[in-house]
Enzyme design. Structure first.
Site, PDB file in Angstrom:
ATOM      1  N   ARG A   1       0.853  -1.202   0.000  1.00  0.00           N
ATOM      2  CA  ARG A   1       0.000   0.000   0.000  1.00  0.00           C
ATOM      3  C   ARG A   1       0.884   1.246   0.000  1.00  0.00           C
ATOM      4  NH1 ARG A   1      -1.701   1.710   4.656  1.00  0.00           N
ATOM      5  NH2 ARG A   1      -2.366  -0.323   5.416  1.00  0.00           N
TER       6      ARG A   1
ATOM      7  N   ASP B   1      -7.370  18.434 -15.086  1.00  0.00           N
ATOM      8  CA  ASP B   1      -7.650  17.062 -15.497  1.00  0.00           C
ATOM      9  C   ASP B   1      -7.259  16.982 -16.979  1.00  0.00           C
ATOM     10  OD1 ASP B   1      -8.818  14.743 -16.543  1.00  0.00           O
ATOM     11  OD2 ASP B   1     -10.527  14.821 -15.179  1.00  0.00           O
TER      12      ASP B   1
ATOM     13  N   LYS C   1      -8.208   5.855 -19.611  1.00  0.00           N
ATOM     14  CA  LYS C   1      -8.490   6.335 -20.957  1.00  0.00           C
ATOM     15  C   LYS C   1      -7.227   6.215 -21.831  1.00  0.00           C
ATOM     16  CE  LYS C   1     -12.288   7.059 -18.757  1.00  0.00           C
ATOM     17  NZ  LYS C   1     -12.647   8.341 -18.174  1.00  0.00           N
TER      18      LYS C   1
ATOM     19  N   TYR D   1     -16.255  16.196 -16.276  1.00  0.00           N
ATOM     20  CA  TYR D   1     -16.683  14.794 -16.311  1.00  0.00           C
ATOM     21  C   TYR D   1     -17.813  14.573 -15.291  1.00  0.00           C
ATOM     22  CZ  TYR D   1     -16.219   9.738 -15.647  1.00  0.00           C
ATOM     23  OH  TYR D   1     -16.467   8.404 -15.542  1.00  0.00           O
TER      24      TYR D   1
HETATM   25  C1  LIG Z   1     -13.109   8.798 -16.939  1.00  0.00           C
HETATM   26  C2  LIG Z   1     -12.742  10.156 -16.478  1.00  0.00           C
HETATM   27  C3  LIG Z   1     -12.510  10.423 -15.123  1.00  0.00           C
HETATM   28  C4  LIG Z   1     -12.695   9.375 -14.038  1.00  0.00           C
HETATM   29  O1  LIG Z   1     -11.776   8.354 -14.161  1.00  0.00           O
HETATM   30  P1  LIG Z   1     -12.048   6.815 -13.728  1.00  0.00           P
HETATM   31  O2  LIG Z   1     -10.772   6.155 -14.066  1.00  0.00           O
HETATM   32  O3  LIG Z   1     -13.226   6.343 -14.519  1.00  0.00           O
HETATM   33  O4  LIG Z   1     -12.358   6.850 -12.268  1.00  0.00           O
HETATM   34  C5  LIG Z   1     -12.111  11.696 -14.775  1.00  0.00           C
HETATM   35  N1  LIG Z   1     -11.963  12.663 -15.703  1.00  0.00           N
HETATM   36  C6  LIG Z   1     -12.197  12.443 -17.010  1.00  0.00           C
HETATM   37  C7  LIG Z   1     -12.015  13.548 -17.982  1.00  0.00           C
HETATM   38  C8  LIG Z   1     -12.590  11.194 -17.446  1.00  0.00           C
HETATM   39  O5  LIG Z   1     -12.828  10.983 -18.745  1.00  0.00           O
END
Ligand SMILES: *Cc1c(COP(=O)(O)O)cnc(C)c1O
Length: 388
Positions: free
Chosen positions: A55, A179, A204, A107
């Site tokens: 962890r 982000d 992604k 998101y």
């Molecule tokens: C998918 C996504 C998230 C969240 O990520 P997870 O891996 O699904 O928890 C946050 N920001 C954006 C822009 C995303 O496309």
């Protein structure tokens, strides 16, 4: 990081080598999956290479964290079990009682996390349209700690000017968090533009093969990184070694994947824009995008996400989604395979209908995540689906 590598290596080279070196004991070129929860100590409290419990730290995870930090030009990298876990850790690191100003079109899961989980802890969030870099100024309060930017946004592909906003935010002592999921580190470098912290959903483009869920936070702010490290250890939302290994494998091809995603998306956006069954297309690489000039300045490419509004509203959108055969109807994005989805019904169903309308999430709006298949096959698929 890999001390013996020369300085000044380019993105593609760092993607393959940063954080990884052949194993000194057996020469293994690829960092193994250290599928272990704990580490033997030669004497109580004496750790080999700093490891005691997974962890806290794990060699496969550490390699990935160094690799991702290198790709974002950051001193520190931390990974989490999902993008949402990474987002939570960042908000927690801002402290109790913090007020955060967020881009309104973030998101859907980020908005849900902010308003329905994080806001309970005496924190507060204000959503505003950051297309105008001055728009957030009227919302700044004494307890405001940070600005949360996602650019381009999801699904309407609005852009925020990271450099302009960072300058204004820093003058008021605010942290700027970006982000960067949609662009990946290959197409956009928020830290270079003045931001303090970058968040990724590695699920992604970084993962890129729709086979893992993971998040990351990258920063060169030592004090903030220390808080994040403590939260990562204490809350424990860490990814497992196998997923870290998959992500390490993926970053090696990030550059060429992003190039193909963007080339395919550009062709498809141009094709859709000229189509009679299409009401509008939003893609930062089209001169018709209202912020095309900013996109060219701020990004090194325009990415693989396209938003389309079809003529005929929800019924037509549903028909198109059901007819597509090469595009898979699924949530998520950023994988090598093309995906399509309907934000109103799928990813943004958690956003209240009035907010969706305000954000311009039309019932005929479809989001494409353009993959790296042959572009002519993708266009033929769309042509068949859009027919009357
Ligand atoms: C998918 C996504 C998230 C969240 O990520 P997870 O891996 O699904 O928890 C946050 N920001 C954006 C822009 C995303 O496309």
């Amino acid at each position: 990081m890999k001390g013996e590598m020369p300085d000044g290596l380019r993105f593609e080279t760092r993607a393959i080598h940063a954080g990884q070196r052949p194993d000194p004991t057996n020469g293994a070129v690829i960092t193994p999956i250290y599928q272990t929860s704990t580490f033997a100590q030669p004497s109580p409290g004496v750790m080999l290479d700093g490891y005691d419990y997974s962890r806290a730290d794990n060699p496969t995870r550490r390699a990935l964290e160094h690799n991702l930090a290198s790709l974002e030009g950051a001193k520190h990298g931390l990974t989490f079990g999902s993008g949402c876990a990474a987002t939570s850790a960042v908000v927690q690191a801002l402290g109790g009682g913090a007020h955060v100003i967020s881009f309104d079109d973030v998101y859907g899961g980020t908005r849900r996390l902010f308003t329905r989980v994080m806001a309970h802890d005496n924190r507060s969030f204000t959503f505003c349209d950051l297309v105008d870099p001055d728009a957030f100024l009227e919302h700044v309060r004494p307890e405001t700690k940070a600005l949360w930017i996602e650019t381009p946004t999801n699904p309407t592909l609005k852009l925020a000017d990271i450099a302009a906003i960072s300058e204004r935010a820093h003058a008021r002592g605010l942290l700027v968090i970006v982000d960067n999921t949609f662009m990946s580190p290959y197409f956009q470098s928020p830290l270079e533009l003045g931001a303090d912290v970058v968040v990724h959903s590695c699920t992604k483009y970084i993962g890129g093969h729709s086979d893992l869920v993971m998040g990351a936070v990258l920063t060169s702010n030592d004090a903030f990184a220390e808080k994040l490290r403590f939260i990562q250890l204490s809350v424990g939302g860490v990814p497992g070694p196998m997923d870290c290994w998959l992500a390490l494998r993926s970053t090696k091809t990030l550059a060429i994947r992003m190039q193909r995603h963007a080339a395919n998306a550009q062709r498809i956006a141009e094709y859709l824009q000229a189509h009679a069954a299409v009401k509008s297309v939003s893609y930062p690489g089209l001169p018709s995008h209202p912020q095309h000039a900013l996109a060219k300045r701020q990004m090194k490419g325009f990415g693989g996400m396209i938003t389309v509004v079809v003529e005929g509203g929800l019924d037509k959108a549903r028909t198109v989604l059901e007819r597509l055969q090469v595009f898979t109807l699924a949530e998520s994005l950023g994988g090598v395979e093309s995906l399509v989805e309907h934000p109103g019904i799928m990813t943004h169903a958690s956003v209240p209908p009035d907010v969706r309308a305000e954000l311009g999430i039309d019932d005929g709006l479809i989001r494409l995540s353009v993959g790296i298949e042959h572009v002519d096959d993708l266009i033929a698929d769309l042509e068949a689906a859009l027919q009357d």
